[in-house]
Design a protein around this motif. Structure first.
Motif, PDB file in Angstrom:
ATOM      1  N   GLU A 187      -8.128  -3.897   2.442  1.00 20.64           N
ATOM      2  CA  GLU A 187      -7.351  -2.053   2.156  1.00 20.64           C
ATOM      3  C   GLU A 187      -7.688  -1.853   3.575  1.00 20.64           C
ATOM      4  OE1 GLU A 187     -11.395  -0.438   0.821  1.00 20.64           O
ATOM      5  OE2 GLU A 187     -10.003  -1.272  -1.490  1.00 20.64           O
ATOM      6  N   ARG A 189      -4.374   0.214  -1.004  1.00 25.84           N
ATOM      7  CA  ARG A 189      -4.915   1.348  -0.795  1.00 25.84           C
ATOM      8  C   ARG A 189      -6.824   0.940  -1.777  1.00 25.84           C
ATOM      9  NH1 ARG A 189       0.330   3.213  -3.351  1.00 25.84           N
ATOM     10  NH2 ARG A 189      -1.157   3.731  -4.942  1.00 25.84           N
ATOM     11  N   PRO A 190      -7.169   1.719  -0.711  1.00 21.43           N
ATOM     12  CA  PRO A 190      -8.428   2.264  -1.971  1.00 21.43           C
ATOM     13  C   PRO A 190      -8.383   2.408  -3.132  1.00 21.43           C
ATOM     14  CG  PRO A 190      -8.493   3.354   0.602  1.00 21.43           C
ATOM     15  CD  PRO A 190      -7.057   2.713   0.448  1.00 21.43           C
ATOM     16  N   ASP A 230      -7.223   0.281  -5.453  1.00 18.03           N
ATOM     17  CA  ASP A 230      -5.821   0.445  -6.095  1.00 18.03           C
ATOM     18  C   ASP A 230      -6.473  -0.892  -7.247  1.00 18.03           C
ATOM     19  OD1 ASP A 230      -3.897   1.338  -5.715  1.00 18.03           O
ATOM     20  OD2 ASP A 230      -3.195   0.816  -3.729  1.00 18.03           O
ATOM     21  N   ARG A 256      -5.808  -5.346  -8.398  1.00 18.77           N
ATOM     22  CA  ARG A 256      -5.938  -6.241  -7.707  1.00 18.77           C
ATOM     23  C   ARG A 256      -6.397  -6.741  -8.983  1.00 18.77           C
ATOM     24  NH1 ARG A 256     -11.042  -6.137  -2.998  1.00 18.77           N
ATOM     25  NH2 ARG A 256      -9.894  -4.643  -2.838  1.00 18.77           N
ATOM     26  N   ALA A 268       1.007  -1.256  -0.217  1.00 20.73           N
ATOM     27  CA  ALA A 268      -0.048   0.018   0.186  1.00 20.73           C
ATOM     28  C   ALA A 268       0.851   1.156  -0.399  1.00 20.73           C
ATOM     29  CB  ALA A 268      -0.919  -0.098   1.521  1.00 20.73           C
TER      30      ALA A 268
END
Length: 201
Positions: A80, A58-59, A61, A65, A14
């Motif tokens: 996350e 990180r949110p 991503d 992913r 992240a």
């Protein structure tokens, strides 16, 4: 015969990659004739050791992913970390919180694509054998991955900022079981585009 304790695999992915200038996780890397994104290469050794690997992202991503899901299917669990910008310690705490039932954690970094399978398996095995702390090492120098047993759960959950777990390893150095690995890959990370072509130590 008693069941083997459940050790969780956590890969922290992240980070902001500020020095790299782009998303280094998706930068292409060639190893042994195979060209693939850095993060895919980094995770290959992990999925050879663990049935399931938790990856902290990180949110938003979605690109990372997607690449990982396509390559490893259901072998990964994505976690996350909404506060990932605060640093590695916060990401590690999020990973531990999501796997709090584990009896230990083997922790690695997504920008270290040359960590050998033996290092990951060795740290896992040290925890399974009763170590409270473990780390891959070479010539008395500590590298990655590192391992923490359940007694460190509360302190790991309380980590914040960018220090990660270094302070714990330094403070309790006498309890760290070293896993000898004769491979500089346990030190080599990717911070700049040049690092993709040379394993720095």
């Amino acid at each position: 015969m008693p069941e083997e304790p459940e050790i969780a695999a956590l890969v922290l992915a992240a980070g902001q990659a500020r020095r790299f200038g782009a998303d280094k996780r998706l930068a292409l890397l060639e190893v042994e004739g195979r060209i693939e994104p850095l993060i895919v290469r980094a995770l290959r050794s992990w999925v050879e050791v663990f049935e399931r690997v938790a990856v902290v992202l990180r949110p938003g991503d979605e690109a990372v992913r997607g690449v990982l899901s396509e390559t490893f299917a259901d072998r990964l669990r994505f976690i996350e970390c909404p506060r990932a910008d605060e640093g590695m310690g916060t990401s590690l705490a999020a990973g531990v919180a999501a796997t709090a039932e584990a009896t230990g954690w083997v922790v690695g970094l997504a920008d270290m694509p040359w960590v050998p399978r033996a290092a990951i398996a060795g740290v896992r095995d040290a925890l399974t054998a009763g170590a409270v702390l473990a780390a891959a090492c070479r010539a008395d120098r500590r590298g990655h991955p590192v391992g923490f047993a359940a007694p460190y759960r509360a302190e790991l959950l309380g980590l914040t900022g960018d220090v990660g777990a270094r302070l714990l390893l330094r403070r309790d150095a006498e309890h760290v079981v070293g896993v000898a690995i004769d491979d500089a890959g346990i030190f080599a990370d990717v911070d700049t585009p040049q690092d993709l072509f040379s394993r720095s130590e």
